[in-house]
Design a protein around this motif. Sequence first.
Motif, PDB file in Angstrom:
ATOM      1  N   SER A 157      15.655   3.251  10.497  1.00 34.95           N
ATOM      2  CA  SER A 157      15.170   2.597   9.277  1.00 34.95           C
ATOM      3  C   SER A 157      13.648   2.650   9.304  1.00 34.95           C
ATOM      4  CB  SER A 157      15.656   1.148   9.198  1.00 34.95           C
ATOM      5  OG  SER A 157      15.243   0.422  10.341  1.00 34.95           O
ATOM      6  N   ILE A 158      13.030   2.592   8.139  1.00 33.06           N
ATOM      7  CA  ILE A 158      11.572   2.757   8.048  1.00 33.06           C
ATOM      8  C   ILE A 158      10.871   1.530   8.624  1.00 33.06           C
ATOM      9  CG2 ILE A 158       9.626   3.160   6.509  1.00 33.06           C
ATOM     10  CD1 ILE A 158      11.587   4.383   4.500  1.00 33.06           C
ATOM     11  N   PRO A 159      10.044   1.703   9.664  1.00 32.08           N
ATOM     12  CA  PRO A 159       9.289   0.570  10.207  1.00 32.08           C
ATOM     13  C   PRO A 159       8.347  -0.009   9.146  1.00 32.08           C
ATOM     14  CG  PRO A 159       9.265   2.427  11.737  1.00 32.08           C
ATOM     15  CD  PRO A 159       9.819   2.933  10.441  1.00 32.08           C
ATOM     16  N   PRO A 160       8.362  -1.320   8.930  1.00 37.91           N
ATOM     17  CA  PRO A 160       7.507  -1.933   7.906  1.00 37.91           C
ATOM     18  C   PRO A 160       6.031  -1.600   8.070  1.00 37.91           C
ATOM     19  CG  PRO A 160       9.138  -3.508   8.680  1.00 37.91           C
ATOM     20  CD  PRO A 160       9.253  -2.312   9.565  1.00 37.91           C
ATOM     21  N   ARG A 161       5.578  -1.460   9.335  1.00 36.60           N
ATOM     22  CA  ARG A 161       4.152  -1.177   9.548  1.00 36.60           C
ATOM     23  C   ARG A 161       3.737   0.147   8.924  1.00 36.60           C
ATOM     24  NH1 ARG A 161       1.717  -1.138  14.643  1.00 36.60           N
ATOM     25  NH2 ARG A 161       2.912  -2.992  15.177  1.00 36.60           N
ATOM     26  N   PHE A 162       4.660   1.123   8.867  1.00 38.89           N
ATOM     27  CA  PHE A 162       4.329   2.405   8.254  1.00 38.89           C
ATOM     28  C   PHE A 162       3.969   2.204   6.783  1.00 38.89           C
ATOM     29  CE2 PHE A 162       7.010   5.377  11.219  1.00 38.89           C
ATOM     30  CZ  PHE A 162       6.345   4.854  12.322  1.00 38.89           C
ATOM     31  N   LEU A 163       4.715   1.348   6.106  1.00 42.14           N
ATOM     32  CA  LEU A 163       4.494   1.115   4.677  1.00 42.14           C
ATOM     33  C   LEU A 163       3.196   0.364   4.430  1.00 42.14           C
ATOM     34  CD1 LEU A 163       8.147   0.105   3.685  1.00 42.14           C
ATOM     35  CD2 LEU A 163       7.085   2.378   3.610  1.00 42.14           C
ATOM     36  N   GLU A 164       2.794  -0.454   5.412  1.00 43.31           N
ATOM     37  CA  GLU A 164       1.552  -1.221   5.266  1.00 43.31           C
ATOM     38  C   GLU A 164       0.320  -0.315   5.276  1.00 43.31           C
ATOM     39  OE1 GLU A 164       1.694  -3.941   8.511  1.00 43.31           O
ATOM     40  OE2 GLU A 164       3.376  -5.103   7.676  1.00 43.31           O
ATOM     41  N   TRP A 165       0.465   0.889   5.802  1.00 42.46           N
ATOM     42  CA  TRP A 165      -0.677   1.807   5.897  1.00 42.46           C
ATOM     43  C   TRP A 165      -0.882   2.629   4.624  1.00 42.46           C
ATOM     44  CZ3 TRP A 165       1.616   3.634  11.165  1.00 42.46           C
ATOM     45  CH2 TRP A 165       1.371   2.659  12.135  1.00 42.46           C
ATOM     46  N   LEU A 166      -0.039   2.434   3.628  1.00 38.24           N
ATOM     47  CA  LEU A 166      -0.161   3.177   2.370  1.00 38.24           C
ATOM     48  C   LEU A 166      -1.139   2.506   1.417  1.00 38.24           C
ATOM     49  CD1 LEU A 166       3.533   4.119   1.501  1.00 38.24           C
ATOM     50  CD2 LEU A 166       1.703   5.710   2.130  1.00 38.24           C
ATOM     51  N   ARG A 167      -1.939   3.309   0.765  1.00 42.93           N
ATOM     52  CA  ARG A 167      -2.735   2.816  -0.352  1.00 42.93           C
ATOM     53  C   ARG A 167      -1.820   2.588  -1.553  1.00 42.93           C
ATOM     54  NH1 ARG A 167      -7.495   7.201   0.518  1.00 42.93           N
ATOM     55  NH2 ARG A 167      -8.788   5.968   1.932  1.00 42.93           N
ATOM     56  N   PRO A 168      -2.246   1.779  -2.526  1.00 35.76           N
ATOM     57  CA  PRO A 168      -1.471   1.677  -3.766  1.00 35.76           C
ATOM     58  C   PRO A 168      -1.284   3.066  -4.375  1.00 35.76           C
ATOM     59  CG  PRO A 168      -3.135  -0.036  -3.688  1.00 35.76           C
ATOM     60  CD  PRO A 168      -3.408   0.865  -2.519  1.00 35.76           C
ATOM     61  N   GLY A 169      -0.043   3.403  -4.695  1.00 36.61           N
ATOM     62  CA  GLY A 169       0.247   4.737  -5.201  1.00 36.61           C
ATOM     63  C   GLY A 169       0.470   5.772  -4.116  1.00 36.61           C
ATOM     64  N   GLY A 170       0.327   5.360  -2.842  1.00 35.26           N
ATOM     65  CA  GLY A 170       0.515   6.280  -1.727  1.00 35.26           C
ATOM     66  C   GLY A 170       1.979   6.631  -1.506  1.00 35.26           C
ATOM     67  N   ARG A 171       2.213   7.768  -0.801  1.00 37.31           N
ATOM     68  CA  ARG A 171       3.572   8.259  -0.558  1.00 37.31           C
ATOM     69  C   ARG A 171       3.825   8.390   0.937  1.00 37.31           C
ATOM     70  NH1 ARG A 171      -0.311  10.885  -2.673  1.00 37.31           N
ATOM     71  NH2 ARG A 171       0.364  12.973  -2.079  1.00 37.31           N
ATOM     72  N   LEU A 172       5.045   8.075   1.325  1.00 37.97           N
ATOM     73  CA  LEU A 172       5.473   8.243   2.708  1.00 37.97           C
ATOM     74  C   LEU A 172       6.712   9.119   2.740  1.00 37.97           C
ATOM     75  CD1 LEU A 172       5.641   5.852   5.667  1.00 37.97           C
ATOM     76  CD2 LEU A 172       7.791   6.825   4.883  1.00 37.97           C
TER      77      LEU A 172
END
Length: 218
Positions: A157-172
């Motif tokens: 599952s996607i680690p929450p910390r990865f999502l925290e590193w995205l800018r608004p509008g960013g893609r992972l």
Amino acid sequence: MTIDYSLARENMVEQQVRPWDVLDARVLDVLATLPREAFVPEIHRALAYADLEIPLGHGQKMMKPVVEGRTLQGLLVQADEDVLEIGAGSGYLSACLGALARDVVSLEIQPELATQARARLDATGLGNNVRIENVDALSYSTDRRFDAICVTGAVASIPPRFLEWLRPGGRLFVVRGQSPVMEAVLHTADVNGARTDSLFETDLSYLAGAAPAPKFVF
């Protein structure tokens, strides 16, 4: 036997990557230009453009060229964007991202692979805008935010910390789920709320520390 790597590279793009619906011109140009053979361990160099995963040691593998192509097309990195790569591996995808982006930070947990990736980038004159850091992404900390994050190993599952590193509008981009049927997804941190789009099915080795917990059978 002498291998014509430029012909092998052209065949990889035309016979493997493009037929798998990788049609973005910038992505195809990078794949058709960068010397993938320079990033493959010498013992496997003859397989540099084959439709298979290539062992790198330490339980890691290079993704198939078609998966690399779909990964790059899924993210559609722009020339003014900053990218975080989780899992440098051979350094090849790092080089591809560097050719597409403004700046790339690549995290690699294995010291030997991190050193080799840096050496290959330097030897090819690629990746002057790529920084390789020998660190575990699951314990990495940064205040920096990125336009795109590319995860090169699967996660349960996607680690929450990865999502925290995205800018608004960013893609992972990440491959998630249970082997042997996993799903490549693109998570977008939209200003109106995040969304996750399914891209394709595949099967990748897990990122170190990101495999599912073993199930006990009684």
